[in-house]
Motif scaffolding. Structure first.
Motif, PDB file in Angstrom:
ATOM      1  N   ASN A 827     -33.627 -33.194   9.994  1.00 39.46           N
ATOM      2  CA  ASN A 827     -32.322 -32.629  10.320  1.00 39.46           C
ATOM      3  C   ASN A 827     -32.458 -31.349  11.136  1.00 39.46           C
ATOM      4  OD1 ASN A 827     -31.798 -34.417   7.865  1.00 39.46           O
ATOM      5  ND2 ASN A 827     -29.722 -33.840   8.418  1.00 39.46           N
ATOM      6  N   MET A 828     -31.327 -30.861  11.610  1.00 39.92           N
ATOM      7  CA  MET A 828     -31.309 -29.704  12.500  1.00 39.92           C
ATOM      8  C   MET A 828     -31.853 -28.452  11.815  1.00 39.92           C
ATOM      9  SD  MET A 828     -28.050 -28.003  14.543  1.00 39.92           S
ATOM     10  CE  MET A 828     -27.695 -29.487  15.483  1.00 39.92           C
ATOM     11  N   GLY A 829     -32.572 -27.647  12.567  1.00 39.25           N
ATOM     12  CA  GLY A 829     -33.078 -26.382  12.069  1.00 39.25           C
ATOM     13  C   GLY A 829     -32.021 -25.292  12.131  1.00 39.25           C
ATOM     14  N   ARG A 830     -32.478 -24.043  12.194  1.00 37.73           N
ATOM     15  CA  ARG A 830     -31.553 -22.907  12.196  1.00 37.73           C
ATOM     16  C   ARG A 830     -30.572 -23.015  13.369  1.00 37.73           C
ATOM     17  NH1 ARG A 830     -35.018 -19.148  12.912  1.00 37.73           N
ATOM     18  NH2 ARG A 830     -35.354 -18.658  10.702  1.00 37.73           N
ATOM     19  N   ASN A 831     -29.308 -22.742  13.068  1.00 36.46           N
ATOM     20  CA  ASN A 831     -28.273 -22.830  14.101  1.00 36.46           C
ATOM     21  C   ASN A 831     -27.214 -21.774  13.839  1.00 36.46           C
ATOM     22  OD1 ASN A 831     -26.857 -23.910  16.323  1.00 36.46           O
ATOM     23  ND2 ASN A 831     -25.579 -25.156  14.989  1.00 36.46           N
ATOM     24  N   ILE A 832     -26.866 -21.029  14.853  1.00 35.87           N
ATOM     25  CA  ILE A 832     -25.806 -20.024  14.764  1.00 35.87           C
ATOM     26  C   ILE A 832     -24.774 -20.334  15.843  1.00 35.87           C
ATOM     27  CG2 ILE A 832     -25.223 -17.572  14.829  1.00 35.87           C
ATOM     28  CD1 ILE A 832     -28.105 -16.960  14.061  1.00 35.87           C
ATOM     29  N   VAL A 833     -23.532 -20.474  15.414  1.00 33.55           N
ATOM     30  CA  VAL A 833     -22.453 -20.816  16.341  1.00 33.55           C
ATOM     31  C   VAL A 833     -21.475 -19.647  16.424  1.00 33.55           C
ATOM     32  CG1 VAL A 833     -20.492 -22.351  16.774  1.00 33.55           C
ATOM     33  CG2 VAL A 833     -22.662 -23.294  15.962  1.00 33.55           C
ATOM     34  N   PHE A 834     -21.175 -19.245  17.650  1.00 36.09           N
ATOM     35  CA  PHE A 834     -20.206 -18.182  17.928  1.00 36.09           C
ATOM     36  C   PHE A 834     -18.958 -18.827  18.515  1.00 36.09           C
ATOM     37  CE2 PHE A 834     -24.466 -16.530  18.257  1.00 36.09           C
ATOM     38  CZ  PHE A 834     -24.421 -15.301  17.609  1.00 36.09           C
ATOM     39  N   LYS A 835     -17.808 -18.542  17.914  1.00 36.00           N
ATOM     40  CA  LYS A 835     -16.556 -19.115  18.405  1.00 36.00           C
ATOM     41  C   LYS A 835     -15.547 -18.011  18.672  1.00 36.00           C
ATOM     42  CE  LYS A 835     -12.930 -22.523  17.469  1.00 36.00           C
ATOM     43  NZ  LYS A 835     -12.430 -23.557  16.537  1.00 36.00           N
ATOM     44  N   LEU A 836     -14.939 -18.062  19.843  1.00 33.80           N
ATOM     45  CA  LEU A 836     -13.930 -17.082  20.242  1.00 33.80           C
ATOM     46  C   LEU A 836     -12.649 -17.823  20.596  1.00 33.80           C
ATOM     47  CD1 LEU A 836     -13.522 -14.015  20.827  1.00 33.80           C
ATOM     48  CD2 LEU A 836     -14.027 -14.540  23.224  1.00 33.80           C
ATOM     49  N   GLU A 837     -11.546 -17.375  20.008  1.00 31.49           N
ATOM     50  CA  GLU A 837     -10.242 -17.982  20.287  1.00 31.49           C
ATOM     51  C   GLU A 837      -9.281 -16.899  20.752  1.00 31.49           C
ATOM     52  OE1 GLU A 837      -8.659 -21.102  17.665  1.00 31.49           O
ATOM     53  OE2 GLU A 837      -6.882 -19.831  17.442  1.00 31.49           O
ATOM     54  N   VAL A 838      -8.643 -17.148  21.887  1.00 29.94           N
ATOM     55  CA  VAL A 838      -7.708 -16.175  22.473  1.00 29.94           C
ATOM     56  C   VAL A 838      -6.323 -16.812  22.517  1.00 29.94           C
ATOM     57  CG1 VAL A 838      -7.150 -14.757  24.470  1.00 29.94           C
ATOM     58  CG2 VAL A 838      -9.545 -15.166  23.869  1.00 29.94           C
ATOM     59  N   PRO A 839      -5.392 -16.354  21.666  1.00 25.21           N
ATOM     60  CA  PRO A 839      -4.036 -16.920  21.674  1.00 25.21           C
ATOM     61  C   PRO A 839      -3.206 -16.315  22.799  1.00 25.21           C
ATOM     62  CG  PRO A 839      -4.201 -15.244  19.991  1.00 25.21           C
ATOM     63  CD  PRO A 839      -5.571 -15.346  20.608  1.00 25.21           C
ATOM     64  N   PHE A 840      -2.178 -17.039  23.208  1.00 24.83           N
ATOM     65  CA  PHE A 840      -1.231 -16.497  24.172  1.00 24.83           C
ATOM     66  C   PHE A 840       0.169 -16.959  23.800  1.00 24.83           C
ATOM     67  CE2 PHE A 840      -3.138 -20.336  26.021  1.00 24.83           C
ATOM     68  CZ  PHE A 840      -2.023 -21.119  26.254  1.00 24.83           C
ATOM     69  N   ASP A 841       1.149 -16.170  24.199  1.00 25.67           N
ATOM     70  CA  ASP A 841       2.546 -16.425  23.851  1.00 25.67           C
ATOM     71  C   ASP A 841       3.379 -16.365  25.122  1.00 25.67           C
ATOM     72  OD1 ASP A 841       5.098 -16.561  22.826  1.00 25.67           O
ATOM     73  OD2 ASP A 841       4.759 -15.115  21.218  1.00 25.67           O
ATOM     74  N   LEU A 842       3.953 -17.498  25.495  1.00 30.27           N
ATOM     75  CA  LEU A 842       4.779 -17.587  26.698  1.00 30.27           C
ATOM     76  C   LEU A 842       6.256 -17.663  26.358  1.00 30.27           C
ATOM     77  CD1 LEU A 842       2.628 -20.209  28.675  1.00 30.27           C
ATOM     78  CD2 LEU A 842       2.423 -17.714  28.672  1.00 30.27           C
ATOM     79  N   SER A 843       6.602 -17.302  25.116  1.00 24.77           N
ATOM     80  CA  SER A 843       7.985 -17.400  24.676  1.00 24.77           C
ATOM     81  C   SER A 843       8.852 -16.354  25.352  1.00 24.77           C
ATOM     82  CB  SER A 843       8.061 -17.215  23.155  1.00 24.77           C
ATOM     83  OG  SER A 843       7.139 -18.042  22.492  1.00 24.77           O
ATOM     84  N   ALA A 844      10.154 -16.662  25.408  1.00 27.17           N
ATOM     85  CA  ALA A 844      11.105 -15.699  25.971  1.00 27.17           C
ATOM     86  C   ALA A 844      11.189 -14.460  25.093  1.00 27.17           C
ATOM     87  CB  ALA A 844      12.478 -16.346  26.125  1.00 27.17           C
ATOM     88  N   HIS A 845      10.991 -14.640  23.763  1.00 27.92           N
ATOM     89  CA  HIS A 845      10.915 -13.505  22.851  1.00 27.92           C
ATOM     90  C   HIS A 845       9.693 -13.708  21.988  1.00 27.92           C
ATOM     91  CE1 HIS A 845      12.620 -16.198  19.757  1.00 27.92           C
ATOM     92  NE2 HIS A 845      13.422 -16.595  20.726  1.00 27.92           N
TER      93      HIS A 845
END
Length: 852
Positions: A827-845
């Motif tokens: 099986n897979m050895g050492r693994n480090i995962v970095f995740k970045l999520e950038v939300p955006f809001d296009l609402s009128a308010h």
């Protein structure tokens, strides 16, 4: 395509058309259902119980109607144009106990909520396998659910099934990092129904290396029924259901989404996704597109594990309506996966991976470094595509709700196994599936909640041009009427139901033309029985299987903190087409399958007993089960005259150096018993010490339970697994850094010495320990609006060399392995995962306070 196919297509399109007519602009539905008037609205305030201060940003959600609202700075929320009826309302706010209450919208228009600060885990609400949204503690059947935050924190998982594979009672059979099949209490393949938004997924589940064709980025919630769910889903749900739920609509007036990206250090995983959703006065829509790629993974034992890289492209779109008559959502999605096919072949002297370069396969060179460390998909690979269109509708009708779920899926699986003829597939299966699920939920008498309906599917499987033919072309039709009744007596919740299932197969006869010296092909000419060089591959098959299933269960809430549960259920599963008719190789699995048309359907009787406790300093759950299965089907390897695994060529002829091991299916009586235990100690309001244990025993009851040791146990049974984690949560964070968490966990897997050893089918698996850790935080601006979210997860941080007994790669190696060498891929050895999520809001308010 014959007349029967057109008939079922016509029925499907007719039902879909009715659904779309009911949903179109709300006009037709509101006109037709004039005797189910809307209650108007529901509004209220959400405040903190201790001081009465309003809670800004609390989530108010009605699961059965799929509408939600967010409180404003004054804690105010409002829903407009709600249908009449009784529905569960849930209110969430980070750091506070979740509020759940059933509300009759015809009588109640104002709902004020007080939330208390609490470290107790929120009581989950589920929609899978129930007539209406239900709190888990009030449902007799063992169910587990995880939401978006849990999925985010497990970003190191390469697919959606791996994200839940460590939950108590759940595991996965894997073929590398991107192919996982769910197992529940030791049962998998065609015994577990995997569904998306309640629509069962169909994509050749019988195959070992046939994974779940779902974009993990598009799933925000996962609900798992642990036990027979045949009442709601029919045959194949004898072990349970994994329901993958896509995002709920955003509140009215909102247009928002996010972009995300992830990178994994072990195999260079790249995973990017874009989501955008909107809601304008009940017209809801959403789109998502994802791209994923990885190189071969690594471990200390093997180095780079050749043929484990993959590329995946996904897209989905949804458009729907939320109106006073209910809702209707039309969904479409695409899954497109290119996946290398590993075989584990090694150089006999150096144990370096080698590759097949010709069909004659007389010589295999060592794989060069630039191919091992590469995103490029080699000539030997599988190409899997799944196109899906489905509609979920919930229409208020009379004093109840009519639920209509219709789906169409086209699964195209090709496995390319000819290195010098890259355009010729070794396997080419085309599966069309039409699913239908129609039920009516209503309340009669003194609060009897009844759900009655019918569901099933029609399938058409055809063989495209290829050189390997493991299963025949066939038609299949399922139908199952059912009824479920629930009643609450104060603290006691009772549930009972029954169902009748019928599944019909029509398998087509097929012949192979062997006159082509290069590749065999299907023969389509006249008189195959008398034509030279024509060999029979499949006999014609016509089978019908039927069965009656039922369940009865109770949940007794002794107090607000303690609940007892019990359930007994009878499950049914018809044999799959592979178990009945297989006679050929599946290139991706290295297995030559042999079926038997005389098999009988499986029936199970499962007993579940459980208890749950929630205190300010402790949360605990225990589930015990005992499952007896008659006519249990599984595969066992065939040995040659010398007692070695039989190796064959693609045509089934014996060859010690053949590419395939021959397996046949057998039936027996089986028992699976076990326990799922969970303990969470709240050491401090922000510090948790989590512990879980999963114990599964699978026993072959042939010969009245006195089977010899080599066949005493069932294959693919997970070993004892314990999970321990120390976790700190800081909901308020530090300044603009909010929602911070950090954890470190330790997983122990016992050695699996209870395995099906006969014929070399399985081998002993050594125990192992895995160390993991993770952290995450959200960055907000001065106004408290989220700017980005960062999640980091590291798995196998101690870089342990191990093989899981649930990994099929454990058996991928040369036919003959030198002494003192551990065979198979690790099986897979050492693994480090970095995740970045950038939300955006296009609402009128920026922050609405009402739902549609």
């Amino acid at each position: 395509m014959n007349y029967s196919s057109f008939r079922y297509i016509y029925i499907f399109l007719f039902l879909l058309g009715i659904t779309l007519i009911l949903s179109a602009r709300g006009y037709s539905a509101s006109s037709i259902v004039t005797y189910a008037p809307a209650s108007g609205s529901l509004s209220g305030k959400v405040v903190e119980k201790d001081n009465g201060l309003p809670l800004d940003g609390a989530s108010v959600y009605i699961p059965d109607l799929r509408v939600g609202a967010i409180t404003d700075k004054d804690g105010f929320f409002k829903f407009n144009s709600l249908p009449s009826g009784t529905y569960l309302v849930e209110v969430h706010y980070v750091g506070y106990a979740t509020f759940n209450q059933t509300v009759d919208f015809a009588k109640t228009t104002v709902l004020n909520v007080q939330l208390s600060i609490s470290t107790i885990e929120s009581e989950e609400v589920v929609v899978t396998g129930v007539s209406k949204a239900t709190e888990i503690r009030r449902d007799p059947v063992p169910i587990v659910a995880v939401g978006k935050s849990y999925i985010q924190e497990h970003s190191a998982s390469s697919n959606v099934i791996d994200e839940i594979a460590n939950l108590p009672g759940i595991s996965a059979v894997t073929t590398g990092p991107n192919i996982s099949k769910p197992f529940i209490h030791g049962l998998g393949y065609n015994r577990v129904v995997t569904a998306e938004d309640g629509i069962r997924q169909e994509g050749q589940q019988w195959g070992d290396e046939h994974g779940i064709e779902v974009d993990q980025n598009s799933i925000d919630r996962i609900e798992v029924i642990k036990g027979p769910a045949s009442l709601s889903y029919g045959s194949d749900a004898i072990a349970g259901v994994v329901n993958l739920l896509t995002p709920t609509p955003v509140p009215d007036g909102m247009t928002m989404g996010y972009v995300s990206g992830a990178y994994g250090t072990n195999n260079g995983l790249l995973n990017g996704s874009l989501r955008l959703q909107g809601n304008q006065k009940g017209l809801v829509w959403g789109i998502q597109a994802s791209e994923k790629a990885a190189k071969n993974y690594r471990n200390q034992h093997d180095g780079w594990d050749y043929h484990t890289n993959f590329q995946e492209t996904d897209a989905r779109a949804m458009v729907g309506l939320n109106k006073s008559w209910g809702y209707s959502y039309l969904n479409a999605s695409l899954f497109d996966d290119l996946q290398s096919i590993p075989d584990g072949s090694r150089d006999s002297a150096t144990r370096a991976f080698t590759k097949q370069i010709t069909d004659s396969d007389t010589y295999r060179p060592i794989v060069p470094y630039n191919e091992l460390n590469s995103y490029s998909i080699p000539a030997i690979h599988q190409h899997v595509q799944l196109y899906r269109i489905y509609d979920n509708s919930n229409i208020r009708l009379g004093n109840g709700n009519l639920l209509i779920n219709l789906g169409f899926q086209f699964s195209h699986r090709r496995e390319f196994t000819h290195p010098t003829q890259g355009s010729i597939p070794g396997l080419n299966l085309l599966l069309h599936t039409y699913t239908y699920d129609i039920k009516y939920n209503f309340i009669v008498g003194a609060g009897y909640d009844i759900s009655t309906g019918v569901n099933g599917m029609y399938q058409d499987n055809t063989l495209g041009y290829s050189t390997a033919f493991p299963i025949p072309a066939y038609h299949q039709f399922d139908i199952g009427p059912f009824a479920i009744i629930k009643k609450t007596y104060g603290k006691l919740d009772l549930s009972a139901g029954g169902r009748f299932d019928s599944r019909s197969f029509i398998g087509q006869a097929a012949w192979i033309d062997t006159s082509n010296s290069y590749y065999p092909v299907l023969y389509t000419g006249p008189n195959p029985q008398t034509t030279p060089n024509i060999a029979s591959q499949f006999n014609a098959l016509k089978k019908t299987f039927s069965g009656i299933t039922g369940s009865f269960g109770a949940a007794y809430n002794v107090s607000g903190a303690f609940v007892l549960k019990g359930n007994i259920a009878r499950g049914f599963r018809a044999p799959s087409i592979a178990e009945l008719s297989a006679n050929g190789p599946d290139p991706g699995s290295q297995i030559y399958h042999v079926g038997n048309s005389k098999f009988q359907p499986e029936f199970s009787v499962q007993y579940d007993v459980g208890a749950a406790l929630s205190l300010p300093f402790l949360a605990a759950r225990i589930d015990l089960y005992d499952n007896e299965i008659s006519n249990y089907l599984f595969q066992e390897q065939i040995l040659d005259a010398g007692g070695h695994p039989l190796r064959v060529n693609a045509d089934g002829s014996p060859n010690p150096n053949g590419l395939y091991s021959e397996f046949t299916y057998v039936q027996t009586k089986a028992r699976i018993q076990g326990a799922d235990i969970y303990l969470d100690f709240h050491l401090l309001p922000w510090l948790h010490f989590e512990n879980a244990l999963t114990l599964t025993y699978g026993t072959n009851l042939s010969d009245n339970g006195h089977a010899p040791d080599s066949i005493k146990y069932l294959p693919f049974i997970p070993p004892l697994h314990t999970h321990t984690a120390l976790r700190a949560d800081y909901a308020n964070g530090f300044g603009r850094w909010k929602g911070a968490y950090v954890f470190v966990s330790f997983d122990h897997y016992n050695a699996q010495d209870r395995f099906f050893a006969a014929y070399g089918t399985e081998t002993y698996t050594a125990g192992y320990d895995l160390l993991s850790a993770g952290l995450g935080v959200k960055l907000t601006n001065a106004a408290g609006k989220e700017i980005l979210q960062l999640n980091v997860e590291g798995t196998n941080l101690a870089n342990a060399n191990y093989q899981s007994n649930m990994s099929r790669l454990k058996y991928f190696d040369n036919p003959v392995v030198p002494p003192n060498i551990m065979p198979g891929m690790f099986n897979m050895g050492r693994n480090i995962v970095f995740k970045l999520e950038v939300p955006f809001d296009l609402s009128a308010h920026s922050k609405p306070n009402s739902g549609s």
